[in-house]
Design a protein around this motif. Sequence first.
Motif, PDB file in Angstrom:
ATOM      1  N   GLU A 196       0.542  -6.346   7.276  1.00  0.00           N
ATOM      2  CA  GLU A 196       0.659  -6.789   5.884  1.00  0.00           C
ATOM      3  C   GLU A 196       0.185  -8.227   5.784  1.00  0.00           C
ATOM      4  O   GLU A 196       0.644  -9.087   6.523  1.00  0.00           O
ATOM      5  CB  GLU A 196       2.106  -6.698   5.405  1.00  0.00           C
TER       6      GLU A 196
ATOM      7  N   GLU B 136       0.641  -9.884  -1.062  1.00  0.00           N
ATOM      8  CA  GLU B 136       1.020  -9.103  -2.244  1.00  0.00           C
ATOM      9  C   GLU B 136       0.127  -9.547  -3.381  1.00  0.00           C
ATOM     10  O   GLU B 136      -0.066 -10.747  -3.587  1.00  0.00           O
ATOM     11  CB  GLU B 136       2.480  -9.367  -2.618  1.00  0.00           C
TER      12      GLU B 136
ATOM     13  N   GLU C  21      -3.252   0.105   3.237  1.00  0.00           N
ATOM     14  CA  GLU C  21      -2.491   0.497   4.430  1.00  0.00           C
ATOM     15  C   GLU C  21      -3.206   1.591   5.230  1.00  0.00           C
ATOM     16  O   GLU C  21      -3.102   1.646   6.445  1.00  0.00           O
ATOM     17  CB  GLU C  21      -1.087   0.966   4.029  1.00  0.00           C
TER      18      GLU C  21
ATOM     19  N   LYS D 206       0.716  -4.243  -1.912  1.00  0.00           N
ATOM     20  CA  LYS D 206       0.482  -4.863  -0.611  1.00  0.00           C
ATOM     21  C   LYS D 206      -0.983  -4.708  -0.206  1.00  0.00           C
ATOM     22  O   LYS D 206      -1.603  -3.692  -0.500  1.00  0.00           O
ATOM     23  CB  LYS D 206       1.359  -4.217   0.455  1.00  0.00           C
TER      24      LYS D 206
ATOM     25  N   TRP E 262      -3.579  -5.540   3.357  1.00  0.00           N
ATOM     26  CA  TRP E 262      -3.432  -5.577   4.814  1.00  0.00           C
ATOM     27  C   TRP E 262      -4.650  -6.230   5.443  1.00  0.00           C
ATOM     28  O   TRP E 262      -5.724  -6.274   4.845  1.00  0.00           O
ATOM     29  CB  TRP E 262      -3.262  -4.144   5.331  1.00  0.00           C
TER      30      TRP E 262
END
Length: 130
Positions: A21, A24, A53, A91, A93
């Motif tokens: 992660e 945001e 993700e 999120k 990544w």
Amino acid sequence: DKGKGKGKGKAPLGPPESVIEAGETLHECEDQLVCKCILDQTVPYFNGRIFLENKEQIGQVDEILGPINNFMFSVKMKEGMQAGSFKKGSKVWIDPNQTLPMQRFLPDLAISKPTESGKGKGKGKGKGKG
């Protein structure tokens, strides 16, 4: 085709082995996605690849901005990706190999120097009692 390995070949890189992660999403700005960084003690590379993700690449880190203890980064979106399609708080990544330790960006003063044989540490020497 000779001259392999020279210049900036645009051969697409495959997905990384793993992703962590990185941030945001906050909002869209000029076709880019602005994200609050949530990496712990590391900073994303400029042009570091940003993923979902599932390791689908959505873009690359363009700018890093804000105070060092609460910074943000912008993501230049990959062709076909829309910054506005991400909900606030989603999120994003990054490949952990595309981050640098935070220490690289701090002044050397942040590294504490050992004091003379540990003097001044621990409990006060009983001053002021009685």
